[in-house]
Design a protein around this motif. Structure first.
Motif, PDB file in Angstrom:
ATOM      1  N   ASP A  26      77.311   0.923  67.446  1.00 12.77           N
ATOM      2  CA  ASP A  26      76.458   2.078  67.133  1.00 12.77           C
ATOM      3  C   ASP A  26      76.552   2.017  65.384  1.00 12.77           C
ATOM      4  OD1 ASP A  26      76.056   2.868  69.839  1.00 12.77           O
ATOM      5  OD2 ASP A  26      78.057   3.982  69.766  1.00 12.77           O
ATOM      6  N   GLY A  27      75.508   3.042  65.027  1.00 13.51           N
ATOM      7  CA  GLY A  27      75.505   3.366  63.501  1.00 13.51           C
ATOM      8  C   GLY A  27      74.526   2.804  63.044  1.00 13.51           C
ATOM      9  N   TYR A  28      72.931   2.580  63.661  1.00 13.79           N
ATOM     10  CA  TYR A  28      71.886   2.028  63.266  1.00 13.79           C
ATOM     11  C   TYR A  28      71.076   2.857  63.346  1.00 13.79           C
ATOM     12  CZ  TYR A  28      74.286  -2.447  62.707  1.00 13.79           C
ATOM     13  OH  TYR A  28      75.498  -3.612  62.556  1.00 13.79           O
ATOM     14  N   SER A  29      69.921   2.793  62.335  1.00 15.46           N
ATOM     15  CA  SER A  29      68.949   3.583  62.220  1.00 15.46           C
ATOM     16  C   SER A  29      67.624   2.685  61.693  1.00 15.46           C
ATOM     17  CB  SER A  29      69.096   4.591  61.316  1.00 15.46           C
ATOM     18  OG  SER A  29      69.459   4.479  60.069  1.00 15.46           O
ATOM     19  N   TRP A  30      66.290   3.461  61.727  1.00 13.29           N
ATOM     20  CA  TRP A  30      65.065   2.737  61.290  1.00 13.29           C
ATOM     21  C   TRP A  30      65.278   2.236  59.756  1.00 13.29           C
ATOM     22  CZ3 TRP A  30      61.577   0.889  64.671  1.00 13.29           C
ATOM     23  CH2 TRP A  30      61.679   1.585  65.971  1.00 13.29           C
ATOM     24  N   ALA A  68      68.868   0.401  54.603  1.00 13.62           N
ATOM     25  CA  ALA A  68      69.833  -0.634  55.241  1.00 13.62           C
ATOM     26  C   ALA A  68      69.736   0.098  56.614  1.00 13.62           C
ATOM     27  CB  ALA A  68      70.904  -0.409  54.759  1.00 13.62           C
ATOM     28  N   ALA A  69      69.634  -0.447  57.593  1.00 11.92           N
ATOM     29  CA  ALA A  69      69.681  -0.093  58.991  1.00 11.92           C
ATOM     30  C   ALA A  69      71.083   0.311  59.470  1.00 11.92           C
ATOM     31  CB  ALA A  69      69.137  -1.276  59.903  1.00 11.92           C
ATOM     32  N   GLY A  70      71.881  -0.545  58.710  1.00 17.48           N
ATOM     33  CA  GLY A  70      73.558  -0.084  59.103  1.00 17.48           C
ATOM     34  C   GLY A  70      74.245  -0.558  57.849  1.00 17.48           C
ATOM     35  N   GLU A  71      75.800  -0.152  58.061  1.00 16.10           N
ATOM     36  CA  GLU A  71      76.284  -0.396  56.902  1.00 16.10           C
ATOM     37  C   GLU A  71      76.834  -1.834  56.965  1.00 16.10           C
ATOM     38  OE1 GLU A  71      81.176  -0.457  58.533  1.00 16.10           O
ATOM     39  OE2 GLU A  71      80.130   1.604  57.852  1.00 16.10           O
ATOM     40  N   GLY A  92      80.566  -7.321  63.118  1.00 13.16           N
ATOM     41  CA  GLY A  92      80.094  -7.977  64.552  1.00 13.16           C
ATOM     42  C   GLY A  92      79.422  -9.210  64.463  1.00 13.16           C
ATOM     43  N   GLY A  93      79.134  -9.795  63.350  1.00  8.96           N
ATOM     44  CA  GLY A  93      78.582 -10.950  63.080  1.00  8.96           C
ATOM     45  C   GLY A  93      76.689 -10.932  62.998  1.00  8.96           C
ATOM     46  N   LEU A  94      76.455  -9.743  62.999  1.00 12.49           N
ATOM     47  CA  LEU A  94      74.973  -9.431  62.914  1.00 12.49           C
ATOM     48  C   LEU A  94      74.507  -9.435  61.334  1.00 12.49           C
ATOM     49  CD1 LEU A  94      74.499  -6.349  65.199  1.00 12.49           C
ATOM     50  CD2 LEU A  94      74.276  -8.747  65.757  1.00 12.49           C
ATOM     51  N   ARG A  95      73.313 -10.151  61.338  1.00 16.51           N
ATOM     52  CA  ARG A  95      72.581 -10.043  60.127  1.00 16.51           C
ATOM     53  C   ARG A  95      71.151  -9.377  60.250  1.00 16.51           C
ATOM     54  NH1 ARG A  95      72.072 -15.034  55.723  1.00 16.51           N
ATOM     55  NH2 ARG A  95      74.294 -14.296  55.316  1.00 16.51           N
ATOM     56  N   VAL A 148      68.190   0.155  67.287  1.00 14.09           N
ATOM     57  CA  VAL A 148      67.650   1.560  67.268  1.00 14.09           C
ATOM     58  C   VAL A 148      67.387   2.136  68.694  1.00 14.09           C
ATOM     59  CG1 VAL A 148      67.059   1.520  64.741  1.00 14.09           C
ATOM     60  CG2 VAL A 148      65.467   1.166  66.581  1.00 14.09           C
ATOM     61  N   ARG A 149      67.692   1.290  69.542  1.00 16.06           N
ATOM     62  CA  ARG A 149      67.381   1.793  71.029  1.00 16.06           C
ATOM     63  C   ARG A 149      66.094   2.235  71.374  1.00 16.06           C
ATOM     64  NH1 ARG A 149      72.373   0.849  70.313  1.00 16.06           N
ATOM     65  NH2 ARG A 149      74.462   1.780  71.130  1.00 16.06           N
ATOM     66  N   ALA A 150      65.186   1.367  70.852  1.00 20.38           N
ATOM     67  CA  ALA A 150      63.658   1.921  70.971  1.00 20.38           C
ATOM     68  C   ALA A 150      63.133   2.229  72.580  1.00 20.38           C
ATOM     69  CB  ALA A 150      62.826   1.070  70.542  1.00 20.38           C
TER      70      ALA A 150
END
Length: 165
Positions: A26-30, A68-71, A92-95, A148-150
């Motif tokens: 959790d913790g992402y946005s547009w 930034a979509a997330g930290e 979590g290994g995301l880019r 962002v759970r579109a």
């Protein structure tokens, strides 16, 4: 509670949301505000070497702030094949990647969700002024809209309402 969690994960898979193996924290946005229109959807190739669209294009305007979509930590801020690009490594290994963006951040800098990364430039092929937003875990490209759970998840009852057992 366990049954609800399993049902929720199954519904996400069936409705096109992130699968349990690719679910993001959790913790992402547009990355653009207000919420942008989608100009081009994620269309991954069948094999790594084939053409495809490894991200989404979001409609923006020249000079618009890209967030930034997330930290995370800025992994790259520079030019690739003549296009200005910013990449952020997330837990979590995301880019996530953002292009064409004139960077206002430096490699190694920490960013939070909503931190301005730079400004959107025009000239993106096919849509003029669009943000190409990408997401990877390792070498696997993922649909960034899952962050962002579109597509909202809607669970339906297991049995018809009004029916008694």
């Amino acid at each position: 509670m366990r049954i609800l969690t399993v049902l929720g994960l199954c519904a996400m898979v069936l409705l096109g949301g992130p699968s349990p193996s690719t679910a993001a924290p959790d913790g992402y946005s547009w990355p653009l505000r207000p919420r942008p229109a989608l100009a081009r959807a994620f269309d991954p190739p069948e094999h790594d070497w084939l053409p495809g669209h490894r991200g989404v294009d979001l409609v923006g305007s020249p000079g618009q702030a890209v967030l930034a979509a997330g930290e995370g930590v800025v992994a790259f801020a520079g030019v690739v094949a003549g296009k200005p690009v910013v990449s952020i490594d997330h837990p979590g290994g995301l880019r996530t990647t953002y292009e064409p963006v004139r960077a206002a951040v430096a490699v190694g800098g920490r960013v939070g969700r909503g931190t301005p990364l730079g400004t959107l430039e025009s000239g993106h092929p096919g849509c003029g002024t669009c943000l190409h937003w990408g997401l990877r875990r390792g070498r696997e490209y993922l649909d960034p809209l899952g962050l962002v759970r579109a597509a909202p998840v809607r669970l339906k009852p297991l049995r018809a309402e009004g029916r008694r057992n």
